[in-house]
Structure formats: C-alpha cells, structure tokens
Write a protein that holds these residues in place. Structure first.
Motif, PDB file in Angstrom:
ATOM      1  N   LEU A   1      20.491   1.214  46.880  1.00 46.27           N
ATOM      2  CA  LEU A   1      21.494   2.241  46.646  1.00 46.27           C
ATOM      3  C   LEU A   1      20.857   3.484  46.014  1.00 46.27           C
ATOM      4  CD1 LEU A   1      24.377   0.072  45.098  1.00 46.27           C
ATOM      5  CD2 LEU A   1      24.066   0.727  47.482  1.00 46.27           C
ATOM      6  N   SER A   2      21.444   4.639  46.289  1.00 43.16           N
ATOM      7  CA  SER A   2      20.999   5.864  45.634  1.00 43.16           C
ATOM      8  C   SER A   2      21.528   5.847  44.205  1.00 43.16           C
ATOM      9  CB  SER A   2      21.531   7.091  46.364  1.00 43.16           C
ATOM     10  OG  SER A   2      22.942   7.178  46.213  1.00 43.16           O
ATOM     11  N   GLN A   3      20.999   6.731  43.376  1.00 47.87           N
ATOM     12  CA  GLN A   3      21.473   6.784  41.991  1.00 47.87           C
ATOM     13  C   GLN A   3      22.957   7.144  41.937  1.00 47.87           C
ATOM     14  OE1 GLN A   3      18.677   9.415  40.017  1.00 47.87           O
ATOM     15  NE2 GLN A   3      17.235   7.732  39.661  1.00 47.87           N
ATOM     16  N   SER A   4      23.411   8.001  42.830  1.00 49.24           N
ATOM     17  CA  SER A   4      24.843   8.347  42.893  1.00 49.24           C
ATOM     18  C   SER A   4      25.681   7.128  43.252  1.00 49.24           C
ATOM     19  CB  SER A   4      25.092   9.449  43.925  1.00 49.24           C
ATOM     20  OG  SER A   4      24.387  10.605  43.592  1.00 49.24           O
ATOM     21  N   GLU A   5      25.192   6.328  44.196  1.00 51.01           N
ATOM     22  CA  GLU A   5      25.918   5.121  44.599  1.00 51.01           C
ATOM     23  C   GLU A   5      25.932   4.091  43.475  1.00 51.01           C
ATOM     24  OE1 GLU A   5      25.087   5.173  49.433  1.00 51.01           O
ATOM     25  OE2 GLU A   5      23.550   4.363  48.078  1.00 51.01           O
ATOM     26  N   VAL A   6      24.828   3.996  42.720  1.00 51.52           N
ATOM     27  CA  VAL A   6      24.789   3.080  41.574  1.00 51.52           C
ATOM     28  C   VAL A   6      25.818   3.520  40.538  1.00 51.52           C
ATOM     29  CG1 VAL A   6      23.367   2.247  39.645  1.00 51.52           C
ATOM     30  CG2 VAL A   6      22.373   2.414  41.942  1.00 51.52           C
ATOM     31  N   ALA A   7      25.885   4.832  40.283  1.00 55.04           N
ATOM     32  CA  ALA A   7      26.851   5.370  39.310  1.00 55.04           C
ATOM     33  C   ALA A   7      28.276   5.047  39.749  1.00 55.04           C
ATOM     34  CB  ALA A   7      26.665   6.873  39.151  1.00 55.04           C
TER      35      ALA A   7
END
Length: 189
Positions: free
Chosen positions: A154-160
C-alpha cells in the motif's frame, strides 16, 4: 569522351564531374576505371570477399548519389573515392566488432551459472528470521504501518486511510520504524 593520354586521376576527375551532371555513361566509365582499386582496398581491410563486394557496391552507390559534393579544387576524384571506400570498410569492421562484442555480452548474461540453491535458500531463511526478530522490536503502530506499506504494497496514503490516521502520522511511524530496523539489523545509511 576522354583521351587515353590523360592520367587516371585526371580522367577520374573529369568523369566524376560528368557523373555529377547525371551522366550514366560517365559513371560506367568511372566504375570501370576505379572498381578494381576500390575493391582491392576494401578487401584488404575486410578480408571477407562477400563483404568487400557489398561495401564496394555501397561506395559506388554513394559516388553516384553524392557526385555533386565533389570539389576538384580540394583533390582528385580517385583519392576522394578511395577515401570514401576506406571509411566505409573501416565502419564495417567496427560494426562487425561491435556486433561480436554485443553477442559476447548477451551470451555471458544468458549463461546459467551453477550455484548451490540449498545454501541460498538457507541464507534467505536466516535473513528473513532476522528481519522478523527486528520487526518485533518495533512498536505495534510502527510494525503495522511498515507491514501494510512493504508487505501489503500500500502507498502511505492508503495506509493512512486504512488505519484512519493522518498521512503525516503514517509517514512518521514508517520513518521512525525504518530507522529502528536499520539500527537493529546493522544496516548503514
């Protein structure tokens, strides 16, 4: 017509000037006059007769196409044509060598190397266990963010979004967790 008491170089210069004007007859005479010299020069460089014939043909095609560029005040036609032949022959040698070098590089790249897959598998297993132990030294929130990003893809945005926390918080958790992992694994930056 050109008389026979004129030197070959002078005769070639006159003929080449006529070729520049589009005379096919002058081209045929120029070919008859210089073909053996052109071919001999090229064959001495290339050695291979078939390639020498091909390059000689290319040279005379170039003579026909570029005759208007010949400047008689800069030298004789025979020298101009022989220089053209020499350059083409050398270019062919270089291209041939580059092809052989490329084939060798590709052959080396494609060659399968024998190796001990058992020892490689053991090394990977040991390294994986070492990383798993290092992950256990992280806080739960750091481990969760890193696992979602690196193992989950996952991208950092998706993790957030998945964790329901601000993006900056996820970035901090991942950065701090990676710093701790590097220290734990002894990896230099």
């Amino acid at each position: 017509m050109v008389t026979t008491d004129v030197s070959d170089d002078d005769r070639a210069t006159v003929l080449l000037s006529s070729v520049a004007g589009g005379s096919q007859e002058a081209f045929a005479q120029l070919y008859d006059l210089l073909a053996s010299r052109v071919f001999g020069l090229i064959q001495r460089i290339l050695v291979d007769r078939a390639q020498a014939e091909e390059v000689a043909q290319e040279v005379f095609l170039e003579v026909w196409q570029t005759a208007t560029r010949f400047a008689p005040n800069k030298g004789g036609a025979r020298g101009w044509i022989l220089t053209m032949a020499h350059r083409r022959a050398v270019d062919r040698v270089r291209a041939s060598q580059a092809g052989r070098d490329r084939d060798v590089r590709i052959g080396i790249r494609d060659q399968k190397m024998d190796y001990d897959s058992v020892s490689e598998d053991v090394e990977l297993k040991l390294e994986s266990e070492r990383v798993d132990r290092a992950l256990l030294t992280l806080s739960d929130i750091q481990r969760q963010a890193i696992s979602l990003a690196y193992h989950g893809g996952l991208s950092q945005s998706e993790v957030a979004e998945r964790l329901g926390v601000p993006l900056g918080t996820v970035k901090t958790r991942i950065r701090d967790g990676m710093i701790k992992l590097r220290e734990e694994l002894g990896v230099a930056l």
